[in-house]
Structure formats: C-alpha cells, structure tokens
Design an enzyme around this catalytic site. Structure first.
Site, short mmCIF file in Angstrom:
data_model
loop_
_atom_site.label_atom_id
_atom_site.label_comp_id
_atom_site.label_asym_id
_atom_site.label_seq_id
_atom_site.Cartn_x
_atom_site.Cartn_y
_atom_site.Cartn_z
CG LEU A 26 -19.78 -38.67 -5.26
CD1 LEU A 26 -20.39 -40.01 -5.28
CD2 LEU A 26 -21.16 -37.56 -4.89
CG ASP B 86 -14.36 -21.72 -8.23
OD1 ASP B 86 -15.19 -22.06 -7.29
OD2 ASP B 86 -13.64 -20.66 -8.00
CB ALA C 79 -18.36 -30.70 -0.76
CE1 TYR C 80 -12.42 -25.88 3.70
CE2 TYR C 80 -13.60 -27.22 5.12
CZ TYR C 80 -12.33 -26.43 4.93
OH TYR C 80 -11.41 -26.16 5.83
CG ASP D 85 -23.03 -38.64 9.03
OD1 ASP D 85 -22.47 -37.96 8.16
OD2 ASP D 85 -22.54 -39.36 9.66
CE1 TYR E 209 -18.43 -31.33 4.96
CE2 TYR E 209 -19.54 -32.76 6.73
CZ TYR E 209 -18.95 -32.34 5.58
OH TYR E 209 -19.44 -33.50 4.59
N1 LIG Z 1 -16.22 -37.99 3.02
C1 LIG Z 1 -17.19 -38.38 3.65
O1 LIG Z 1 -17.09 -39.01 4.76
C2 LIG Z 1 -18.52 -37.74 3.53
C3 LIG Z 1 -19.63 -37.92 4.44
C4 LIG Z 1 -20.95 -37.48 4.41
C5 LIG Z 1 -21.15 -36.63 3.33
N2 LIG Z 1 -20.06 -36.47 2.46
C6 LIG Z 1 -20.49 -35.51 1.20
O2 LIG Z 1 -20.31 -36.35 -0.12
C7 LIG Z 1 -19.82 -35.22 -0.96
C8 LIG Z 1 -18.52 -35.62 -1.78
O3 LIG Z 1 -17.53 -35.97 -0.66
P1 LIG Z 1 -16.20 -36.63 -1.05
O4 LIG Z 1 -15.46 -37.48 -0.25
O5 LIG Z 1 -15.98 -36.99 -2.52
O6 LIG Z 1 -15.27 -35.15 -1.02
P2 LIG Z 1 -13.76 -34.95 -1.59
O7 LIG Z 1 -13.16 -36.04 -1.85
O8 LIG Z 1 -13.25 -33.89 -0.64
O9 LIG Z 1 -13.98 -33.96 -3.12
C9 LIG Z 1 -14.60 -32.91 -2.93
C10 LIG Z 1 -14.18 -32.23 -4.40
O10 LIG Z 1 -14.54 -30.83 -4.51
C11 LIG Z 1 -13.84 -30.15 -5.09
N3 LIG Z 1 -13.99 -28.82 -4.87
C12 LIG Z 1 -13.68 -28.05 -3.71
N4 LIG Z 1 -13.82 -26.79 -3.93
C13 LIG Z 1 -14.69 -26.60 -4.99
C14 LIG Z 1 -14.99 -25.62 -5.88
N5 LIG Z 1 -15.03 -24.25 -5.30
N6 LIG Z 1 -15.47 -25.78 -6.97
C15 LIG Z 1 -15.46 -27.02 -7.51
N7 LIG Z 1 -14.83 -28.09 -7.13
C16 LIG Z 1 -14.53 -27.84 -5.49
C17 LIG Z 1 -12.51 -30.59 -4.74
O11 LIG Z 1 -11.60 -30.26 -5.67
P3 LIG Z 1 -9.98 -30.03 -5.36
O12 LIG Z 1 -9.33 -30.99 -4.81
O13 LIG Z 1 -9.49 -29.48 -6.62
O14 LIG Z 1 -10.00 -28.88 -4.29
C18 LIG Z 1 -12.83 -32.06 -4.79
O15 LIG Z 1 -12.38 -32.67 -5.92
C19 LIG Z 1 -19.70 -34.12 -0.41
O16 LIG Z 1 -20.97 -33.19 -0.66
C20 LIG Z 1 -19.44 -34.26 1.11
O17 LIG Z 1 -19.97 -33.08 1.70
C21 LIG Z 1 -18.77 -36.83 2.32
#
Ligand SMILES: NC(=O)c1ccc[n+]([C@@H]2O[C@H](COP(=O)([O-])OP(=O)(O)OC[C@H]3O[C@@H](n4cnc5c(N)ncnc54)[C@H](OP(=O)(O)O)[C@@H]3O)[C@@H](O)[C@H]2O)c1
Length: 287
Positions: free
Chosen positions: A12, A37, A61-62, A103, A126
């Site tokens: 995102l 962080d 997010a994690y 979701d 999660y």
């Molecule tokens: N992906 C999906 O299918 C999905 C579905 C539903 C909802 N979501 C939600 O959508 C949002 C975005 O998801 P995404 O797919 O973009 O996730 P993503 O690609 O996994 O990216 C998460 C980011 O969070 C960073 N992060 C982790 N720990 C951190 C910390 N302590 N402080 C600051 N940054 C930190 C990571 O950095 P590093 O890489 O440096 O660790 C990474 O850049 C999240 O809230 C997720 O729960 C995602």
C-alpha cells in the site's frame, strides 16, 4: 496539506508513492519502518513533532497471516501497540488517522456481504491483532477512519498475484482453493480511495465543519470470487497456459484458519465519499 505515510515500503505504501504525483496539492511524507517504527512511541513522537502532519495514513502492519500463529507477540506489538502509539500521537498533534484493517476480523460464517456494523469474530492471530488495533484506535482517538479491505494485490510487494506468477514459472500444475469467497482489491485503488477520503474531508471541513463522518468503512473492488477464480483470471490476462486445479480448503491446510466468506459491503464508503469502485475482474485486466 501534509500527509504522513507509515510503512511506505509495503504494498500500500508503494501504491501511495505511485499515486502521489497526481495529487500535487498534498505534501506526502513517506516513512519506511527504519524512518518510523510504529512500535516505538518516542520515535513516533519525534517524527510527528518534526513533520506536523494533518493526516497520517498507517500503511504499516504485520501482515504474515500464517506466520502470526507462531509469533503472536510480534504481530501484537505491531498491529495493536503500533496502532495505539499512532492514535496517541495523532491525538496529541490533532492529526487525523487513516488506518487499514482487514476482512480477517470476520469468521466468514455469513453468506451475504459484511457491513461495518457486523460483529467481528476473528479466527486467527492476525485477525485478532488487527481487530484489537481497531479497538485501541477507537478508544484513543475520535478523529479516525478505519478502512477494512481484503485480498490486496498490485505490482508492488508480496501478494497472491505475484505468488501465482512465480509458481507458474516453476511448475506446470497448480492447485488453488475454490471454497473461500472474497474480493480482490487493487492496492492502487485502495490508495486512491484513501486520498479521496482526505480530499472529501478537506472540502466538508470548509462547508460543514461539524460533519466528520469518522469511523469504520469497508473498501475492496466490486464483485466476488474464489481464490481459484482469482488465479484463473491472473493466468488468463497474462496468457499463461497451466493446469489449474480447484481444491477444497480441507486439501490445503494452513496454520491460520481463514474465513470461508469475507465479501465486504461497500455501500457506506460509496455513499459518504462518493467513491466509484471498479469490478475486480475488469480491474485486473486494466493493470
Ligand atoms: N495484503 C493483504 O492482502 C491485505 C488484506 C487485508 C488488509 N490488509 C491490510 O492492509 C494494510 C497494508 O498491507 P500491505 O499489503 O501493504 O502490507 P505489506 O506489504 O506487508 O507492508 C507492510 C509494511 O509495514 C512495515 N512495517 C512492519 N512493521 C513496522 C513497524 N514496526 N513500523 C513501521 N513499519 C512497519 C513493513 O516494513 P518492513 O518491510 O521494513 O518490515 C512493510 O513495509 C495492512 O494494514 C494490512 O493489514 C492487507
């Protein structure tokens, strides 16, 4: 207008960076996990004091759904304590927080789209940590938008589409579950939705300063499909010929239990912010 984006190296976060040049009126400040962080409150306070953002989009997010089952403390720290820290610094700086949820806060027992008022009941670590993060924000900060989304994919980061394309380059047969129903969300559409919420709010603030519309919203692309349908569409648009086998979830056990049905009802976000949402299948075809 200054918009701080956390977790800017994620899917995102990179989609927001891709979109940013289209919105020159917004000064985006993109922070990676090393710049900011979210689990470190002092770090959050220092960055907010320096940037003084009007809005914060929490894209950090994690997100490792299965891994979270074996490292719940890490998932909790980022998804709950991180969200709480941001809510607290947002409150101190009168910053509006846009937080992304999932979701997976639902158990998937419904057979019609989930609305924002349906009762969550996450089935895995999660989903539980994401729900607790939502609750911490709601307890701490009135000025928040929580956007629940599903099955996020894009040209950036790790996602189902990229996994399918990689597997197709390594194998000639792939099995994908066809009894989990949801909706893919293009991360750039989600990014655009977040920016539109900000723009809409800026307009409303001038016209009706008391109308805030804060709270929970659902966002995904339109329509619904199984992971098998999603995989079939990915191979079709990429002209990949592969033996794709539909299988039930029982034949693909994973550490985290996933909802069998998690289609989100988008009526609220479309009505309040006038957001036009593309169908998932046409969206994947016009990447
Ligand atoms: N992906 C999906 O299918 C999905 C579905 C539903 C909802 N979501 C939600 O959508 C949002 C975005 O998801 P995404 O797919 O973009 O996730 P993503 O690609 O996994 O990216 C998460 C980011 O969070 C960073 N992060 C982790 N720990 C951190 C910390 N302590 N402080 C600051 N940054 C930190 C990571 O950095 P590093 O890489 O440096 O660790 C990474 O850049 C999240 O809230 C997720 O729960 C995602």
């Amino acid at each position: 207008m200054v918009v701080l984006v956390t977790g800017s190296n994620g899917q995102l976060g990179q989609s927001l960076q891709f979109l940013a040049p289209r919105f020159p009126e917004i000064q985006f400040v993109f922070c990676t996990s090393s710049d900011l962080d979210i689990t470190n409150k002092q770090n959050c306070e220092a960055v907010f004091a320096q940037i003084q953002p009007h809005y914060c989009i929490n894209a950090a997010a994690y997100t490792a759904v299965d891994k979270a089952e074996s490292e719940p403390e890490k998932a909790y720290k980022i998804n709950v304590m991180g969200a709480k820290n941001l809510a607290e610094v947002c409150k101190a700086h009168r910053t509006i927080l846009l937080h992304i949820s999932t979701d997976f806060v639902f158990d998937g027992k419904k057979t019609t789209p989930y609305t924002e008022t349906d009762i969550p009941n996450p089935t895995g670590v999660y989903g539980k940590t994401k729900l607790e993060g939502e609750i911490e924000i709601q307890k701490t900060l009135e000025q928040h938008y929580i956007i629940r989304t599903s099955w996020v994919y894009s040209q950036f980061g790790h996602n189902f589409m990229k996994t399918m394309l990689r597997l197709a380059s390594e194998r000639d047969r792939i099995s994908v579950v066809n009894d989990q129903i949801g909706t893919p969300t293009h991360a750039v559409d989600l990014a655009e939705c977040l920016v539109k919420i900000i723009c809409h709010r800026e307009l409303v603030e001038v016209q009706k300063p008391t109308n805030h519309d804060f709270g929970i919203y659902n966002f995904s692309n339109e329509g619904q499909c199984s992971w098998y349908d999603f995989a079939r569409a990915i191979f079709s648009i990429n002209d990949i010929s592969i033996h794709l086998q539909p299988i039930p979830t029982s034949e693909f056990p994973t550490p985290a239990k996933r909802p069998a049905y998690s289609v989100l009802d988008k009526t609220k976000i479309k009505t309040v912010f006038g957001i036009d949402i593309k169908d998932w299948e046409s969206r994947i075809r016009c990447q």
